[in-house]
Design a protein around this motif. Sequence first.
Motif, PDB file in Angstrom:
ATOM      1  N   LEU A  90      96.720  54.532  63.004  1.00 47.02           N
ATOM      2  CA  LEU A  90      95.284  54.373  62.772  1.00 47.02           C
ATOM      3  C   LEU A  90      94.984  54.400  61.278  1.00 47.02           C
ATOM      4  CD1 LEU A  90      93.902  56.612  65.652  1.00 47.02           C
ATOM      5  CD2 LEU A  90      93.495  54.174  65.368  1.00 47.02           C
ATOM      6  N   ARG A  93      95.854  51.113  59.819  1.00 47.16           N
ATOM      7  CA  ARG A  93      94.903  50.062  60.195  1.00 47.16           C
ATOM      8  C   ARG A  93      93.627  50.114  59.383  1.00 47.16           C
ATOM      9  NH1 ARG A  93      95.082  51.122  66.061  1.00 47.16           N
ATOM     10  NH2 ARG A  93      96.957  50.072  66.738  1.00 47.16           N
ATOM     11  N   PHE A 106      79.310  47.888  67.824  1.00 49.40           N
ATOM     12  CA  PHE A 106      78.957  49.042  68.638  1.00 49.40           C
ATOM     13  C   PHE A 106      77.475  48.934  68.985  1.00 49.40           C
ATOM     14  CE2 PHE A 106      82.312  50.777  65.671  1.00 49.40           C
ATOM     15  CZ  PHE A 106      83.344  50.502  66.565  1.00 49.40           C
ATOM     16  N   HIS A 108      75.253  50.715  70.406  1.00 51.48           N
ATOM     17  CA  HIS A 108      74.325  51.840  70.319  1.00 51.48           C
ATOM     18  C   HIS A 108      74.088  52.252  68.871  1.00 51.48           C
ATOM     19  CE1 HIS A 108      78.355  53.349  70.167  1.00 51.48           C
ATOM     20  NE2 HIS A 108      77.958  54.562  69.845  1.00 51.48           N
TER      21      HIS A 108
ATOM     22  N   GLU B 198      88.970  48.967  71.339  1.00 50.17           N
ATOM     23  CA  GLU B 198      89.854  48.171  70.497  1.00 50.17           C
ATOM     24  C   GLU B 198      89.269  48.028  69.095  1.00 50.17           C
ATOM     25  OE1 GLU B 198      90.830  43.987  71.656  1.00 50.17           O
ATOM     26  OE2 GLU B 198      92.767  44.972  71.905  1.00 50.17           O
ATOM     27  N   ALA B 200      87.199  50.074  67.656  1.00 51.97           N
ATOM     28  CA  ALA B 200      87.291  51.381  67.005  1.00 51.97           C
ATOM     29  C   ALA B 200      88.707  51.624  66.502  1.00 51.97           C
ATOM     30  CB  ALA B 200      86.871  52.474  67.974  1.00 51.97           C
ATOM     31  N   ALA B 201      89.701  51.199  67.311  1.00 51.49           N
ATOM     32  CA  ALA B 201      91.094  51.372  66.896  1.00 51.49           C
ATOM     33  C   ALA B 201      91.412  50.480  65.709  1.00 51.49           C
ATOM     34  CB  ALA B 201      92.035  51.063  68.060  1.00 51.49           C
ATOM     35  N   ALA B 202      90.871  49.260  65.714  1.00 49.66           N
ATOM     36  CA  ALA B 202      91.138  48.342  64.614  1.00 49.66           C
ATOM     37  C   ALA B 202      90.539  48.865  63.315  1.00 49.66           C
ATOM     38  CB  ALA B 202      90.572  46.960  64.930  1.00 49.66           C
ATOM     39  N   LEU B 203      89.450  49.637  63.422  1.00 51.82           N
ATOM     40  CA  LEU B 203      88.842  50.214  62.227  1.00 51.82           C
ATOM     41  C   LEU B 203      89.574  51.468  61.774  1.00 51.82           C
ATOM     42  CD1 LEU B 203      85.082  49.817  63.131  1.00 51.82           C
ATOM     43  CD2 LEU B 203      86.249  48.717  61.231  1.00 51.82           C
ATOM     44  N   GLY B 204      90.544  51.910  62.568  1.00 51.95           N
ATOM     45  CA  GLY B 204      91.313  53.091  62.187  1.00 51.95           C
ATOM     46  C   GLY B 204      90.586  54.400  62.413  1.00 51.95           C
ATOM     47  N   LEU B 205      89.562  54.394  63.271  1.00 54.94           N
ATOM     48  CA  LEU B 205      88.864  55.650  63.556  1.00 54.94           C
ATOM     49  C   LEU B 205      89.799  56.601  64.293  1.00 54.94           C
ATOM     50  CD1 LEU B 205      85.379  54.425  64.826  1.00 54.94           C
ATOM     51  CD2 LEU B 205      85.951  55.370  62.595  1.00 54.94           C
ATOM     52  N   PRO B 206      89.831  57.879  63.899  1.00 54.46           N
ATOM     53  CA  PRO B 206      90.673  58.835  64.615  1.00 54.46           C
ATOM     54  C   PRO B 206      90.274  58.926  66.083  1.00 54.46           C
ATOM     55  CG  PRO B 206      89.846  59.783  62.569  1.00 54.46           C
ATOM     56  CD  PRO B 206      89.148  58.487  62.742  1.00 54.46           C
ATOM     57  N   LYS B 207      91.248  59.244  66.949  1.00 53.46           N
ATOM     58  CA  LYS B 207      91.058  59.243  68.392  1.00 53.46           C
ATOM     59  C   LYS B 207      89.812  59.994  68.847  1.00 53.46           C
ATOM     60  CE  LYS B 207      93.709  57.998  71.719  1.00 53.46           C
ATOM     61  NZ  LYS B 207      93.921  56.708  72.323  1.00 53.46           N
ATOM     62  N   ARG B 209      87.208  60.877  67.221  1.00 51.00           N
ATOM     63  CA  ARG B 209      85.960  60.272  66.774  1.00 51.00           C
ATOM     64  C   ARG B 209      85.642  59.015  67.575  1.00 51.00           C
ATOM     65  NH1 ARG B 209      82.705  60.831  62.025  1.00 51.00           N
ATOM     66  NH2 ARG B 209      81.396  59.004  61.844  1.00 51.00           N
ATOM     67  N   GLN B 210      86.674  58.247  67.930  1.00 53.67           N
ATOM     68  CA  GLN B 210      86.457  57.088  68.806  1.00 53.67           C
ATOM     69  C   GLN B 210      85.733  57.525  70.067  1.00 53.67           C
ATOM     70  OE1 GLN B 210      89.929  54.830  69.891  1.00 53.67           O
ATOM     71  NE2 GLN B 210      90.764  54.874  67.828  1.00 53.67           N
ATOM     72  N   ARG B 213      82.020  59.218  69.037  1.00 54.71           N
ATOM     73  CA  ARG B 213      80.997  58.371  68.433  1.00 54.71           C
ATOM     74  C   ARG B 213      80.835  57.036  69.134  1.00 54.71           C
ATOM     75  NH1 ARG B 213      77.115  58.896  64.824  1.00 54.71           N
ATOM     76  NH2 ARG B 213      77.714  56.983  63.754  1.00 54.71           N
ATOM     77  N   ILE B 214      81.930  56.521  69.695  1.00 50.71           N
ATOM     78  CA  ILE B 214      81.861  55.159  70.225  1.00 50.71           C
ATOM     79  C   ILE B 214      81.841  55.153  71.749  1.00 50.71           C
ATOM     80  CG2 ILE B 214      82.946  52.879  70.194  1.00 50.71           C
ATOM     81  CD1 ILE B 214      81.931  53.910  67.441  1.00 50.71           C
TER      82      ILE B 214
END
Lengths: 257, 376
Positions: A90, A93, A106, A108, B198, B200-207, B209-210, B213-214
């Motif tokens: 991550l 990426r 997103f 929301h 996907e 969120a993962a592509a943006l590198g957000l930590p698990k 937080r995904q 927040r998402i």
Amino acid sequence: MSGGRRPMVEVRGVRKSFGDVEVLHGVDLDVHAGEVATILGPSGSGKSTLLRTINHLERPDAGIVRVDGELMGYRRVGDRLHELKERAVLRQRARIGFVFQNFHLFPHLTAVENVAEAPVGALRRPRAEARREAAALLARVGLGDRLDAYPRQLSGGQQQRVAIARALGLSPRVLLFDEPTSALDPELVGEVLTTIRDLALGGTTMIVVTHEVGFAREIADTVVFMDRGHVVEQGPPAEVLDRPDHPRTRAFLAQVR
Amino acid sequence: MSSAPPAAPVPARHAPADDDPDELRGLTVVPARYYGRWLAGGVVLVLVAQFLHGLATNPGWDWPTFFDYLLAESVLKAVWLTLQLTFYGTALGFTLGVLLAMMRLSSSPVPRAVAWAYIWAFRSIPLIVQLLFWFNLAYLYQELGFGIPFGPVFWTFETMHLVGPITAAVIGLALHQAAYAAEIVRGGIISVDSGQREAAAALGLPKLRQLRRIVLPQAMRGILPNAANEIISLFKGTSIVSVMALGELFYQVQVIYGRNGRVVPLLMVATVWYIVLTTVLTVVQHSVERRFARGAERQPEPGPLDQLRTRLRGLAQSRSSARALHQSPVPPGLPPEPLTDTARTDATATHATATHATATDTTATDVRGPRKGEAR
């Protein structure tokens, strides 16, 4: 950023199968810093899969990808490659921007929240600063007046431009576009292509999977033609698009024109 | 007439061909009349009136006793305990439920299997049986200890002291609730488009937080209606705790009518409290749902108060409208909800040319006008 002549993106011998079907048969690709590569090819040729292996959204079955000298998804220890944990992948990426065909904003979060999310969440930037930069990025893609709009209140073209700003928010070394205009109504394609063209002129390293041959000719330094999991041909647009060597390339170009 | 005449200048299909369309346009529209519908509405109203009349006049309901006990101190205390049981049952149940849902969605097989088995077990055991087990915990284990598993024990407690009846009830309700909550939360999470994770993962957000927040904010839209159902059913389900002789609402009411023999008015006391508090929960549900609908609609849905205001405005307009067709104003006692879809369509169709008010503004008045006329 990258020293000397080393390419920004190096793909070597990448293979990928889904079930019994091998979609990538050992693909090699180099993209240098500041260069724009466009990948053309019929659907099912493996273009999108190749793009997704570059930021490790798909893990290649064989072969490696390096971005700015950093090996994606692995760590070399002696003569072995150790798979990285998800957290480390991550983090890798977060330095590669990805723009999806269907935007995947997103729903929301407002436009500015969409753009500020990754800088805050992945790069640990202060929220106020990230918001300010997000607003500046949205202004850059021509949406400075729609900061607080939710994605559903925006047109498809505007949504895709927010998605581009979101990818730029990470100050990526490379931007990957997966058919960025395929989900758009024809009259909205132009505004997105203009945005991408501006980025290309600004010297951003980009790999663009697209069906827009004219656009590819205009912005690309290198055109890569793929068919059935192979890179059939690659070179400057004047060669690949105007004097293609391979019969498959010729057939494809005759169809899309 | 087989169908309502169209409102626009298009000539009716069965009109003679030589009619002048400009003349047709100026003709008065007579709305279609559905006598069967009016008749059915009238019958229902008579039945409702009969029921209300019975409630008011039948001495068996014993309203004076009802009012004596509705706000009696013992009843209020019992209501408070019921609310506490609901609150702790919900809070603990949903906390554990979220945890179980995460375990079921984990990529590691052990937590997945454990969560599956938990849900399987606790959905299989009737709540009342489980509650009695907890109530009898002290019989199974006189002492509970805290220490190293299979090793030395550092502290011990008398089970009787640690797990009193209220604690036993809360544990029972929460464990039961957790199994259902887990499935509701899991359902909400898997309903979120995979592209979101996907991206969120592509943006590198930590698990984590995904998820926070998402995924969860979007999952909430699917979770909330079901969760509200569960909370309301838990709230009423606390009445089962009466088997443990805990002084919650239903048990307390039973105690009182056991003493004075006034069964029906005291059951009404409990009923009214359950209805009132469920109504409060429903209102809370609505406002929470609206909060999580952010960005889901192009135009946010109006809240209940806004809707009421719109209806009242529509009512005022149709009252002042000289061309309002065959309608009398809504009697103040009727609820503001619109009726069935067919009724709504009919109302808007007949109204298309009558006033400038929008369809939603006038729906309530139009539908009810003819019904009341029939009932007279």
